[in-house]
Design an enzyme around this catalytic site. Structure first.
Site, mmCIF file in Angstrom:
data_model
loop_
_atom_site.group_PDB
_atom_site.id
_atom_site.type_symbol
_atom_site.label_atom_id
_atom_site.label_comp_id
_atom_site.label_asym_id
_atom_site.label_seq_id
_atom_site.Cartn_x
_atom_site.Cartn_y
_atom_site.Cartn_z
ATOM 1 N N LYS A 103 6.174 30.142 41.125
ATOM 2 C CA LYS A 103 5.702 29.542 39.861
ATOM 3 C C LYS A 103 4.270 29.098 40.072
ATOM 4 C CE LYS A 103 7.381 28.593 35.737
ATOM 5 N NZ LYS A 103 8.446 29.309 35.004
HETATM 6 P P1 NAD Z 1 5.889 27.459 24.519
HETATM 7 O O1 NAD Z 1 4.635 26.808 24.962
HETATM 8 O O2 NAD Z 1 5.818 28.794 23.840
HETATM 9 O O3 NAD Z 1 6.709 26.479 23.516
HETATM 10 C C1 NAD Z 1 7.078 25.179 23.864
HETATM 11 C C2 NAD Z 1 7.606 24.503 22.596
HETATM 12 O O4 NAD Z 1 8.156 23.235 22.936
HETATM 13 C C3 NAD Z 1 6.536 24.240 21.534
HETATM 14 O O5 NAD Z 1 7.118 24.441 20.255
HETATM 15 C C4 NAD Z 1 6.208 22.767 21.716
HETATM 16 O O6 NAD Z 1 5.689 22.170 20.547
HETATM 17 C C5 NAD Z 1 7.587 22.254 22.055
HETATM 18 N N1 NAD Z 1 7.637 20.966 22.719
HETATM 19 C C6 NAD Z 1 6.917 20.520 23.768
HETATM 20 N N2 NAD Z 1 7.311 19.289 24.101
HETATM 21 C C7 NAD Z 1 8.304 18.946 23.244
HETATM 22 C C8 NAD Z 1 9.124 17.831 23.063
HETATM 23 N N3 NAD Z 1 8.977 16.766 23.856
HETATM 24 N N4 NAD Z 1 10.048 17.843 22.083
HETATM 25 C C9 NAD Z 1 10.203 18.897 21.276
HETATM 26 N N5 NAD Z 1 9.468 20.013 21.417
HETATM 27 C C10 NAD Z 1 8.526 20.023 22.371
HETATM 28 O O7 NAD Z 1 6.820 27.531 25.813
HETATM 29 P P2 NAD Z 1 8.044 28.491 26.087
HETATM 30 O O8 NAD Z 1 7.535 29.723 26.766
HETATM 31 O O9 NAD Z 1 8.868 28.604 24.863
HETATM 32 O O10 NAD Z 1 8.833 27.669 27.205
HETATM 33 C C11 NAD Z 1 9.738 26.615 26.873
HETATM 34 C C12 NAD Z 1 10.632 26.361 28.070
HETATM 35 O O11 NAD Z 1 11.336 27.548 28.407
HETATM 36 C C13 NAD Z 1 9.922 25.925 29.348
HETATM 37 O O12 NAD Z 1 10.783 25.077 30.072
HETATM 38 C C14 NAD Z 1 9.776 27.244 30.102
HETATM 39 O O13 NAD Z 1 9.630 27.054 31.489
HETATM 40 C C15 NAD Z 1 11.104 27.878 29.762
HETATM 41 N N6 NAD Z 1 11.158 29.323 29.931
HETATM 42 C C16 NAD Z 1 10.242 30.140 29.325
HETATM 43 C C17 NAD Z 1 10.366 31.514 29.463
HETATM 44 C C18 NAD Z 1 9.451 32.488 28.768
HETATM 45 O O14 NAD Z 1 9.666 33.703 28.886
HETATM 46 N N7 NAD Z 1 8.467 32.022 28.009
HETATM 47 C C19 NAD Z 1 11.398 32.061 30.252
HETATM 48 C C20 NAD Z 1 12.329 31.193 30.838
HETATM 49 C C21 NAD Z 1 12.197 29.836 30.659
#
Ligand code: NAD
Length: 420
Positions: A103
């Site tokens: 990561k």
């Molecule tokens: P992103 O940046 O696209 O979206 C994050 C979202 O969460 C946004 O809508 C933001 O406004 C919201 N947010 C942030 N803090 C918040 C809070 N306290 N309460 C409510 N909403 C909140 O990120 P993402 O890629 O969707 O990733 C989200 C999670 O999923 C992370 O933990 C990431 O590690 C995990 N993840 C992502 C992927 C991927 O392919 N993008 C894969 C596996 C896991």
């Protein structure tokens, strides 16, 4: 140690105790192969420069090159990156793709940077980590605050340094530069496949009520696909706004709006949108069938786990549930489908993208989604065969997923032996 790394370590040691892992393997699997920390300058639009701090941590590469996202967030720290790298090792092993875990991240709020500054930061950070990344070594991908555009810049910077185009160095790229069809939606689609499989013996998705926290790549796509699959998504939230509608929110148009640069707040102002504004905490305690935390880590804790009313928690985010909250949920008979299984769709299609890049081939979206479903369903069935749903008290699906992950990594270590 920050709470997120504490959670990752506690989860590991609990599972390690249960599978009777040797002290030596325990020591090996709680150490990190490479820890890289860099402070670097980035030129701003006003021609001054600012110093940023970035990290890349490779946890374990026994099963193959390491894989994991790059996060841009003001909360990025070394402990967070270590925890996320460790989870990637188990996740890749659970879905059985030939990667280890890694990561990375930069401590920055990307919303405070212009497009040009984000590009400068990405290119300089890529140059900083060039010694440890590569298509056979360590392959970054998007995470919070980064996306296809960031990956295109990373690929281009790496390729310029090497003198020729190397699409396999990162995944999650735009399709036009070697990205995979289906990658952008893969994590949300993987969550949907897992949920469909979970509910297949119990009436399916139709009419299930759902609350989704986070409306980015993971939460937004999941909320859209679940609605399209017949579920009633009653709650959604982003960092500023939480919305509710008892008959279900139109998450298809909400996601289209957010993809065009809007937010849930601005979506609510669109004509015809029906939703009430609620408190962010209401999403986690919503009286729904399924809760999908898909924003950030450590949102379900010892302080609010007793308020969860959903019977199923499907973890879209990495590490949304602390070890203490896990115990409370388990005691209350609430099933948790853990992150290292549920949200593995992203890394699974990243693997497909990497394979396509190395073969200079392009799969169709149907092919990608069919293979994604196959791997996700296999992983779900493997985990549930080790700990059947409803085994509260005896085991949890998180523990079972950890057992599978640890066992597969240890098997690889044993075959390879310790060099020299
Ligand atoms: P992103 O940046 O696209 O979206 C994050 C979202 O969460 C946004 O809508 C933001 O406004 C919201 N947010 C942030 N803090 C918040 C809070 N306290 N309460 C409510 N909403 C909140 O990120 P993402 O890629 O969707 O990733 C989200 C999670 O999923 C992370 O933990 C990431 O590690 C995990 N993840 C992502 C992927 C991927 O392919 N993008 C894969 C596996 C896991």
């Amino acid at each position: 140690m920050e709470p997120v790394l504490e959670t990752a370590m506690k989860q590991f040691h609990r599972a390690a105790d249960q599978v009777g892992l040797s002290d030596q393997h325990r020591e090996l699997l709680t150490s990190f192969k490479t820890i890289y920390r860099t402070q670097f300058p980035v030129e701003m639009d006003d021609e001054t420069f600012r110093i940023f701090e970035g990290y890349r941590v490779l946890h374990n590469n026994a099963r193959g090159p390491t894989k994991g996202g790059i996060r841009y967030s003001p909360h990025v720290s070394m402990d967070e990156v270590k925890a996320l790298a460790m989870w990637m090792t188990w996740k890749c092993a659970v879905v059985n793709v030939p990667f280890g875990g890694a990561k990375g991240g930069v401590t920055v709020d990307p919303a405070t940077l212009s497009h040009n500054e984000r590009q400068n930061l990405t290119r300089r950070f890529t140059a900083e980590i060039i010694p440890i990344i590569g298509p056979d070594q360590d392959i970054p991908a998007p995470d919070m605050g980064t996306g296809p555009e960031t990956m295109a810049w990373m690929m281009d910077t790496y390729s310029m340094m090497k003198g020729y185009t190397i699409p396999g160095v990162v995944t999650g790229k735009p399709v036009a530069v070697g990205g995979s069809e289906g990658r952008f939606e893969a994590t949300g689609r993987g969550l949907t496949y897992v949920l469909e499989e979970h509910l297949s013996m119990d009436g399916g998705l139709q009419g299930r009520t759902v609350a989704v926290q986070g409306f980015g790549n993971v939460g937004g796509v999941t909320a859209k696909l679940l609605r399209q699959g017949g579920a009633t998504v009653q709650y959604i939230s982003d960092v500023d706004t939480a919305l509710y509608h008892p008959a279900g929110l139109d998450t298809v148009t909400a996601w289209a709006h957010v993809q065009q640069g809007g937010s849930l707040k601005t979506w609510l102002e669109q004509p015809g949108v029906e939703a009430d504004v609620v408190d962010g905490a209401d999403v986690l305690s919503a009286d729904v069938d399924v809760l999908v935390p898909a924003a950030v880590e450590s949102v379900l804790t010892e302080y609010n786990a007793d308020k969860v009313r959903a019977r199923l928690v499907l973890e879209g985010a990495n590490g949304p549930t602390t070890a203490e909250a896990d115990e409370i949920l388990n005691d209350r008979g609430i099933t948790v489908i853990p992150d290292i299984l549920a949200n593995a769709g992203g890394v699974t299609v990243s693997y497909f993208e990497w394979v396509q890049a190395r073969q200079y081939m392009q799969w169709s979206e149907e092919q990608v989604n069919a293979e994604l479903r196959r791997l996700m369903v296999n992983a779900y069935r493997t985990v549930v065969s080790r700990c059947p749903i409803g085994s509260h008290g005896d085991c949890t699906q998180r523990e079972a997923a950890q057992w599978v992950g640890i066992e597969r990594v240890v098997e690889a270590i044993e075959h390879r032996g310790i060099y020299p």
